[in-house]
Design a protein around this motif. Structure first.
Motif, PDB file in Angstrom:
ATOM      1  N   PHE A  55       0.632  -1.155  -0.060  1.00  0.00           N
ATOM      2  CA  PHE A  55      -0.120   0.094  -0.123  1.00  0.00           C
ATOM      3  C   PHE A  55       0.980   1.449  -0.086  1.00  0.00           C
ATOM      4  O   PHE A  55       1.983   1.261   0.356  1.00  0.00           O
ATOM      5  CB  PHE A  55      -0.911  -0.050   1.233  1.00  0.00           C
ATOM      6  CG  PHE A  55      -0.100   0.122   2.461  1.00  0.00           C
ATOM      7  CD1 PHE A  55      -0.246   1.474   3.013  1.00  0.00           C
ATOM      8  CD2 PHE A  55       0.393  -0.781   3.272  1.00  0.00           C
ATOM      9  CE1 PHE A  55       0.458   1.594   4.110  1.00  0.00           C
ATOM     10  CE2 PHE A  55       1.043  -0.437   4.281  1.00  0.00           C
ATOM     11  CZ  PHE A  55       1.080   0.674   4.879  1.00  0.00           C
ATOM     12  N   ALA A  56       0.189   2.363  -0.601  1.00  0.00           N
ATOM     13  CA  ALA A  56       0.827   3.739  -0.423  1.00  0.00           C
ATOM     14  C   ALA A  56      -0.016   4.841  -0.037  1.00  0.00           C
ATOM     15  O   ALA A  56      -0.987   4.754  -0.374  1.00  0.00           O
ATOM     16  CB  ALA A  56       1.567   4.105  -1.838  1.00  0.00           C
ATOM     17  N   ARG A  57       0.631   5.671   0.992  1.00  0.00           N
ATOM     18  CA  ARG A  57      -0.227   6.679   1.679  1.00  0.00           C
ATOM     19  C   ARG A  57       0.169   7.772   0.436  1.00  0.00           C
ATOM     20  O   ARG A  57       1.222   7.858   0.022  1.00  0.00           O
ATOM     21  CB  ARG A  57       0.025   7.359   2.847  1.00  0.00           C
ATOM     22  CG  ARG A  57       0.014   6.060   3.942  1.00  0.00           C
ATOM     23  CD  ARG A  57       0.200   6.531   5.489  1.00  0.00           C
ATOM     24  NE  ARG A  57       0.079   5.621   6.259  1.00  0.00           N
ATOM     25  CZ  ARG A  57       0.285   5.800   7.671  1.00  0.00           C
ATOM     26  NH1 ARG A  57       0.833   7.171   8.056  1.00  0.00           N
ATOM     27  NH2 ARG A  57       0.107   4.971   8.597  1.00  0.00           N
ATOM     28  N   PRO A  58      -0.886   8.860   0.253  1.00  0.00           N
ATOM     29  CA  PRO A  58      -0.396  10.000  -0.414  1.00  0.00           C
ATOM     30  C   PRO A  58       0.809  10.500  -0.049  1.00  0.00           C
ATOM     31  O   PRO A  58       1.098  10.977   1.121  1.00  0.00           O
ATOM     32  CB  PRO A  58      -1.557  10.807  -0.191  1.00  0.00           C
ATOM     33  CG  PRO A  58      -2.646  10.076  -0.021  1.00  0.00           C
ATOM     34  CD  PRO A  58      -2.171   9.066   1.046  1.00  0.00           C
TER      35      PRO A  58
ATOM     36  N   ALA B 209      -9.304   3.239   3.392  1.00  0.00           N
ATOM     37  CA  ALA B 209     -10.094   4.382   2.529  1.00  0.00           C
ATOM     38  C   ALA B 209      -8.842   5.552   2.224  1.00  0.00           C
ATOM     39  O   ALA B 209      -8.905   6.481   1.444  1.00  0.00           O
ATOM     40  CB  ALA B 209     -11.265   4.982   3.075  1.00  0.00           C
ATOM     41  N   GLU B 210      -7.839   5.492   3.104  1.00  0.00           N
ATOM     42  CA  GLU B 210      -6.555   6.411   2.974  1.00  0.00           C
ATOM     43  C   GLU B 210      -5.566   6.148   1.973  1.00  0.00           C
ATOM     44  O   GLU B 210      -4.560   6.694   2.066  1.00  0.00           O
ATOM     45  CB  GLU B 210      -6.131   7.027   4.207  1.00  0.00           C
ATOM     46  CG  GLU B 210      -7.236   7.538   5.122  1.00  0.00           C
ATOM     47  CD  GLU B 210      -6.808   7.867   6.460  1.00  0.00           C
ATOM     48  OE1 GLU B 210      -5.404   7.811   6.969  1.00  0.00           O
ATOM     49  OE2 GLU B 210      -7.528   8.282   7.261  1.00  0.00           O
TER      50      GLU B 210
ATOM     51  N   ASP C 212     -11.060  -3.208   7.834  1.00  0.00           N
ATOM     52  CA  ASP C 212     -11.077  -2.219   6.969  1.00  0.00           C
ATOM     53  C   ASP C 212      -9.583  -1.327   7.187  1.00  0.00           C
ATOM     54  O   ASP C 212      -9.774  -0.163   6.838  1.00  0.00           O
ATOM     55  CB  ASP C 212     -12.394  -1.228   7.188  1.00  0.00           C
ATOM     56  CG  ASP C 212     -13.540  -1.919   6.705  1.00  0.00           C
ATOM     57  OD1 ASP C 212     -13.450  -2.647   5.566  1.00  0.00           O
ATOM     58  OD2 ASP C 212     -14.669  -1.612   7.063  1.00  0.00           O
ATOM     59  N   HIS C 213      -8.890  -1.979   7.583  1.00  0.00           N
ATOM     60  CA  HIS C 213      -7.418  -1.282   7.994  1.00  0.00           C
ATOM     61  C   HIS C 213      -6.396  -2.301   7.420  1.00  0.00           C
ATOM     62  O   HIS C 213      -6.397  -3.292   7.171  1.00  0.00           O
ATOM     63  CB  HIS C 213      -7.166  -0.970   9.407  1.00  0.00           C
ATOM     64  CG  HIS C 213      -8.181  -0.199   9.840  1.00  0.00           C
ATOM     65  ND1 HIS C 213      -9.342  -0.460  10.445  1.00  0.00           N
ATOM     66  CD2 HIS C 213      -7.967   1.289  10.398  1.00  0.00           C
ATOM     67  CE1 HIS C 213      -9.954   0.436  11.045  1.00  0.00           C
ATOM     68  NE2 HIS C 213      -9.073   1.531  11.072  1.00  0.00           N
TER      69      HIS C 213
END
Length: 398
Positions: free
Chosen positions: A24-27, A97-98, A39-40
């Motif tokens: 995963f990647a955060r902005p 969602a992030e 959901d995490h």
């Protein structure tokens, strides 16, 4: 029953008995390895440390081997089920969602098998009417073709309608242009972690020492291109334009309750393919077009099991590499509505598949979104989810 302290995780299909891995990647931040919990995503670099979890793919972790896989899984499970660990671990949970989900591993090689007897028989009848639908070698070895690793994409990536040669409608010579028979295939993929040296074979009993886990696979197919090109060497351009995989790799250890002996095989396979462990998998899949489920393929019906596929793949001494992906081929059952592709569901385009609102499909149209999901029984008696693989067909380019 083992429960987590993460709210809603145990009811979501992504509780402590699942723990699938992804990237995963955060902005504004580089990609890294995580495990889905409800959901995490649990950021493993933050929660556990280790350079392999700060990497942009699972490959460094996969290369550590089965002992490290099992020890890490046990440690993560302990952290997520012990209330004492919550204060230290909770800050490393990131809402789904992030984040943006990436392809979870770098694909070294890609091989696609043809392991469903029902699929092989149906395709044989459709493409070779009047001939024996299943060739004599099929029951003696798991037939496969070598795919294109560079066109394996993560769920959510658009797929461009391919161009290629196909036989003209009047039955004459070939024409070139966009495929008119683009199809989806519901499959299960197996992700190799531990490599081997060239010349070494992998016995069926060593399957779990080399394969880390499973992903859902949609092996997109251009049936008109495939039908023209596949004699005498098999699929090529009709398959190589795109293969979609789910973003979550479910560890084999999460599928213990789904295992069974596998389907009876006759004649008995040669000794190097004889099963020594239960690696049939009782998974229920759902194939949907634009949100409407058109088929529920049963993976339990597969004729060849993944340990046999791996043994055959290496039986000539071909080496394994970390990140190798091999898929089952289309999953199909014998009952109506249990076939894993439109070629079978529409019987070669002669029986349109009905969609809500009066629509119908023989093959996919531009703008169609295909989604494959799957579930299995979890080790704690509940249901685990294998995520989903989804892709939308875009118009041909060029």
């Amino acid at each position: 029953m083992t429960t987590t302290w993460v709210p809603g995780a145990d009811e979501s299909g992504y509780g402590a008995d699942n723990l699938p891995y992804g990237v995963f990647a955060r902005p504004g931040s580089p990609p890294r390895v995580g495990v889905r919990v409800g959901d995490h995503v649990l950021d493993l670099a933050g929660a556990l440390g280790g350079a392999e979890f700060a990497a942009p793919s699972l490959n460094p972790f996969l290369a550590r081997g089965s002992s490290a896989w099992r020890a890490t899984r046990a440690k993560i499970s302990g952290m997520l089920t012990s209330a004492d660990s919550r204060p230290a671990v909770e800050p490393h949970l990131v809402p789904l969602a992030e984040v943006e989900l990436r392809r979870p591993f770098e694909v070294a090689d890609y091989v696609d098998f043809y392991a469903s007897l029902e699929h092989a028989a149906n395709v044989g009848q459709i493409l070779r009417p009047g001939d024996d639908p299943v060739h004599p070698n099929w029951r003696h070895l798991p037939v496969a073709y070598h795919g294109r690793a560079g066109t394996v994409v993560v769920s959510g990536t658009g797929v461009v309608r391919p161009r290629g040669q196909r036989q003209s409608p009047d039955g004459g010579g070939p024409v070139y242009g966009p495929s008119t028979r683009v199809d989806a295939e519901a499959e299960l993929g197996f992700v190799v972690g531990t490599s081997t040296s060239l010349g070494r074979t992998v016995p069926v009993g060593d399957f779990a020492e080399h394969v880390f886990g499973v992903v859902l696979v949609n092996d997109w197919s251009a049936r008109d291109i495939q039908a023209w090109e596949y004699v005498p060497l098999g699929p090529f351009l009709g398959k190589s334009f795109a293969t979609s995989v789910s973003p979550w790799v479910v560890p084999l250890d999460a599928l213990g309750a789904a295992r069974f002996a596998g389907r009876e095989q006759w004649p008995e396979p040669l000794p190097h393919l004889a099963r020594v462990a239960d690696w049939g998998l009782d998974l229920e899949m759902a194939l949907a077009i634009n949100g409407h489920v058109v088929s529920r393929p049963p993976y339990s019906a597969m004729y060849w099991t993944p340990d046999q596929m791996l043994a055959h793949l290496t039986s000539n001494g071909a080496s394994l590499r970390t990140g190798d992906l091999y898929a089952s081929g289309t999953v199909s059952g014998a009952e109506p509505g249990r076939q894993g592709c439109l070629l079978e569901l529409s019987w070669g385009g002669t029986r349109p598949v009905r969609l809500p609102g009066g629509g119908e499909r023989t093959f996919l149209e531009d703008g169609d979104t295909v989604t494959l999901t799957a579930t299995a029984r979890g080790m704690n008696g509940g249901t685990i989810r294998l995520g989903e693989v989804s892709g939308t067909l875009r118009p041909a380019e060029g």
